[in-house]
Design an enzyme around this catalytic site. Structure first.
Site, mmCIF file in Angstrom:
data_model
loop_
_atom_site.group_PDB
_atom_site.id
_atom_site.type_symbol
_atom_site.label_atom_id
_atom_site.label_comp_id
_atom_site.label_asym_id
_atom_site.label_seq_id
_atom_site.Cartn_x
_atom_site.Cartn_y
_atom_site.Cartn_z
ATOM 1 N N ASP A 83 4.022 -64.044 -20.075
ATOM 2 C CA ASP A 83 4.964 -62.970 -19.774
ATOM 3 C C ASP A 83 6.328 -63.640 -19.648
ATOM 4 O OD1 ASP A 83 6.631 -61.153 -18.566
ATOM 5 O OD2 ASP A 83 5.196 -60.529 -17.020
ATOM 6 N N HIS A 136 7.556 -54.186 -15.564
ATOM 7 C CA HIS A 136 6.424 -54.989 -16.061
ATOM 8 C C HIS A 136 5.583 -54.210 -17.074
ATOM 9 C CE1 HIS A 136 6.797 -58.367 -13.226
ATOM 10 N NE2 HIS A 136 7.189 -57.467 -12.343
ATOM 11 N N ASP A 174 2.829 -58.875 -21.700
ATOM 12 C CA ASP A 174 2.484 -60.226 -22.150
ATOM 13 C C ASP A 174 2.666 -60.386 -23.651
ATOM 14 O OD1 ASP A 174 1.679 -61.121 -19.598
ATOM 15 O OD2 ASP A 174 -0.154 -59.949 -19.819
ATOM 16 N N TYR A 177 13.054 -57.810 -17.500
ATOM 17 C CA TYR A 177 12.612 -58.023 -16.129
ATOM 18 C C TYR A 177 11.760 -59.284 -15.998
ATOM 19 C CZ TYR A 177 11.652 -57.141 -11.362
ATOM 20 O OH TYR A 177 11.599 -57.283 -10.006
ATOM 21 N N ASN A 215 0.900 -80.270 -23.043
ATOM 22 C CA ASN A 215 -0.134 -79.237 -23.031
ATOM 23 C C ASN A 215 0.378 -78.080 -22.174
ATOM 24 O OD1 ASN A 215 -2.607 -77.809 -22.292
ATOM 25 N ND2 ASN A 215 -3.647 -79.563 -23.214
ATOM 26 N N ASP A 224 -4.027 -56.909 -19.521
ATOM 27 C CA ASP A 224 -2.816 -56.990 -18.678
ATOM 28 C C ASP A 224 -3.109 -56.366 -17.320
ATOM 29 O OD1 ASP A 224 -0.159 -57.721 -18.111
ATOM 30 O OD2 ASP A 224 0.536 -55.671 -18.499
ATOM 31 N N TYR A 238 3.163 -66.402 -5.368
ATOM 32 C CA TYR A 238 2.953 -65.333 -6.335
ATOM 33 C C TYR A 238 4.115 -65.261 -7.317
ATOM 34 C CZ TYR A 238 2.280 -60.909 -8.537
ATOM 35 O OH TYR A 238 2.111 -59.946 -9.495
ATOM 36 N N LYS A 260 0.788 -61.853 -12.356
ATOM 37 C CA LYS A 260 -0.674 -61.903 -12.507
ATOM 38 C C LYS A 260 -1.054 -62.816 -13.658
ATOM 39 C CE LYS A 260 -3.795 -60.130 -10.023
ATOM 40 N NZ LYS A 260 -4.706 -61.171 -9.545
ATOM 41 N N GLN A 278 -21.758 -61.442 -34.716
ATOM 42 C CA GLN A 278 -22.711 -61.235 -35.833
ATOM 43 C C GLN A 278 -23.543 -62.466 -36.163
ATOM 44 O OE1 GLN A 278 -21.241 -57.339 -36.268
ATOM 45 N NE2 GLN A 278 -23.006 -58.143 -37.332
ATOM 46 N N ARG A 335 1.275 -54.947 -8.083
ATOM 47 C CA ARG A 335 1.523 -56.147 -7.272
ATOM 48 C C ARG A 335 0.323 -57.082 -7.207
ATOM 49 N NH1 ARG A 335 5.171 -52.488 -5.195
ATOM 50 N NH2 ARG A 335 7.247 -53.395 -5.092
HETATM 51 C C1 F6R Z 1 1.454 -56.972 -11.371
HETATM 52 C C2 F6R Z 1 2.876 -56.881 -11.693
HETATM 53 C C3 F6R Z 1 3.634 -55.755 -11.153
HETATM 54 C C4 F6R Z 1 4.627 -56.217 -10.080
HETATM 55 C C5 F6R Z 1 5.331 -55.026 -9.419
HETATM 56 C C6 F6R Z 1 6.369 -55.464 -8.388
HETATM 57 O O1 F6R Z 1 0.877 -58.063 -12.001
HETATM 58 O O2 F6R Z 1 3.433 -57.727 -12.369
HETATM 59 O O3 F6R Z 1 2.788 -54.754 -10.682
HETATM 60 O O4 F6R Z 1 3.940 -56.959 -9.108
HETATM 61 O O5 F6R Z 1 6.001 -54.261 -10.399
HETATM 62 O O6 F6R Z 1 7.255 -56.349 -8.982
HETATM 63 P P1 F6R Z 1 8.560 -56.873 -8.258
HETATM 64 O O7 F6R Z 1 8.137 -57.464 -6.943
HETATM 65 O O8 F6R Z 1 9.109 -57.894 -9.194
HETATM 66 O O9 F6R Z 1 9.470 -55.694 -8.087
HETATM 67 MG MG MG Z 2 5.557 -59.070 -15.811
HETATM 68 MG MG MG Z 3 1.306 -59.137 -17.648
#
Ligand code: F6R
Ligand code: MG
Ligand code: MG
Length: 371
Positions: free
Chosen positions: A11, A18, A53, A90, A104, A131, A233, A236, A246, A270
């Protein structure tokens, strides 16, 4: 002829939020991979997206973990990130956790599924991309395709797969792996992989005595855990997988059938919620509602000396309409729990939490229990 099939994803900026990948990023990736194809580094490629992604599907004959191929993917993501920054997409560059490539892409943010194998006379390969979920989301459908006789008729009636398969399972907390036999150890395997946030199927191998070489994988799944790599974090670890089908392996339809059940996976908003995984065509691989529900796409190819004959957008099919409807019903049901478990993940699995601050604020008001 040995072919390496590499699926590397990251991503590098969402559009908007997202939800999706901007077409400029796809174009940039196509440009970079097309140069690599002309130079002979790649045999073929296909670029797509699942949600936010960017997905690089590549064939070559350089083997797994090849520095040149990983560097190509890294530089492609870097170049796409530059455009993502110009467009202020974003979280531009969010999965590129390092400034410099060091041989790598593993551990640097992108997700990787790769396998090297001898191309058969007819070689169907399916690239799965998810995703808003985690690597363990593949445990159930991969198990059902390679181990469940109620899904895969071939396990019962095809002499060339009747003896079963070997699962390589990773303990992603302890950084250990184990190879286990299907069907001999089926209950032990389930004891592990049912705990999908910790034990994930990494690869599937054929057994001795079948049609396929035992040291060449027939399925491979990405296992990167972004939040563990980064120590905090940062998004994801949306997983990808490659599955061959096959002729001594589950038929294409047996590999796809498990996705008719939109099972519950962790991720969604999130990265902190359980929700159904919805199989969709690429045009619907856009995470909208509550940043989801989590999506899975499947692109099918026939390989011809490494050339990708395809893709066929396998979930863009009325055969999965009911699964989509069911997923939406489950999404509604789960959403009505709001901040309550089991929609919200248990505390240890949440990727956003305010709990330490809340506890700090009210800690003096907690009294010992008297009874
Ligand atoms: C889940 C994901 C989204 C963000 C959510 C909050 O993998 O990427 O659900 O977690 O949109 O994002 P922020 O904190 O960047 O506003
Ligand atoms: Mg994202
Ligand atoms: Mg993603």
């Amino acid at each position: 002829m040995k072919i390496t099939f590499s699926l590397i994803k990251a991503d590098v900026g969402g559009w908007p939020g997202h939800a999706n990948v901007h077409p400029d990023l796809i174009k940039i990736a196509e440009g970079e991979l097309s140069k690599a194809k002309k130079s002979g580094l790649l045999i073929d490629f296909h670029v797509t997206h699942c949600g936010d992604d960017l997905e690089l599907i590549m064939t070559h004959n350089k083997g797994e973990n090849n520095e040149k191929i990983h560097e190509l993917a890294w530089n492609t993501f870097k170049k796409a990130t530059e455009r993502a920054k110009e467009l202020k997409l974003y979280g531009a560059g969010q999965d590129l956790l390092s400034d410099a490539f060091s041989g790598n892409v593993k551990g640097m943010g992108p997700g990787v599924a790769e396998m090297e194998f001898t191309e058969r006379k007819g070689e169907p390969v399916i690239a799965f991309m998810m995703d808003k979920t985690e690597p363990g989301a593949f445990n159930l459908p991969i198990f059902r395709a390679f181990a469940d006789p109620f899904n895969t008729a071939g396990l019962v009636i095809d002499p060339s797969m009747h003896s079963g398969f070997i699962f390589e399972i990773w303990d992603i907390h302890e950084h250990k792996s184990v190879k286990m036999k299907i069907p001999e150890e089926i209950y032990d395997v389930l004891a592990l992989i049912g705990a999908k946030s910790r034990f994930v199927i990494k690869r599937v191998y054929p057994k001795e005595g079948g049609k396929l070489p035992v040291d060449e994988p027939v399925a491979a799944i990405s296992t990167e855990k972004l939040y563990q790599i980064a120590g905090k974090y940062i998004g994801k670890d949306d997983p990808v997988a490659l599955v061959r089908a096959q002729s001594g392996l589950p038929a294409l339809g047996e590999v796809l059938n498990p996705y008719a059940f939109p099972h519950l996976v962790s991720g969604w908003m999130r990265g902190s919620h359980n929700g159904p995984i919805m199989p969709v065509g690429v045009k619907n691989a856009i995470c909208t509602r509550f940043d989801g529900p989590p999506r899975v796409i499947a692109l099918g190819f026939q390989l011809s000396n490494g050339k990708l004959v395809g893709p066929v957008d396998l979930f863009d099919d009325p055969g999965f309409d009911l699964a989509r409807r069911k997923a939406l019903e489950i999404a509604d049901y789960m959403r009505q729990h709001g901040p309550f478990e089991p929609h919200r993940l248990p505390l240890e699995d949440m990727e956003y939490t305010t709990l330490p601050k809340v506890m700090e604020k009210i800690k003096d008001r907690f009294k010992e229990l008297k009874d």
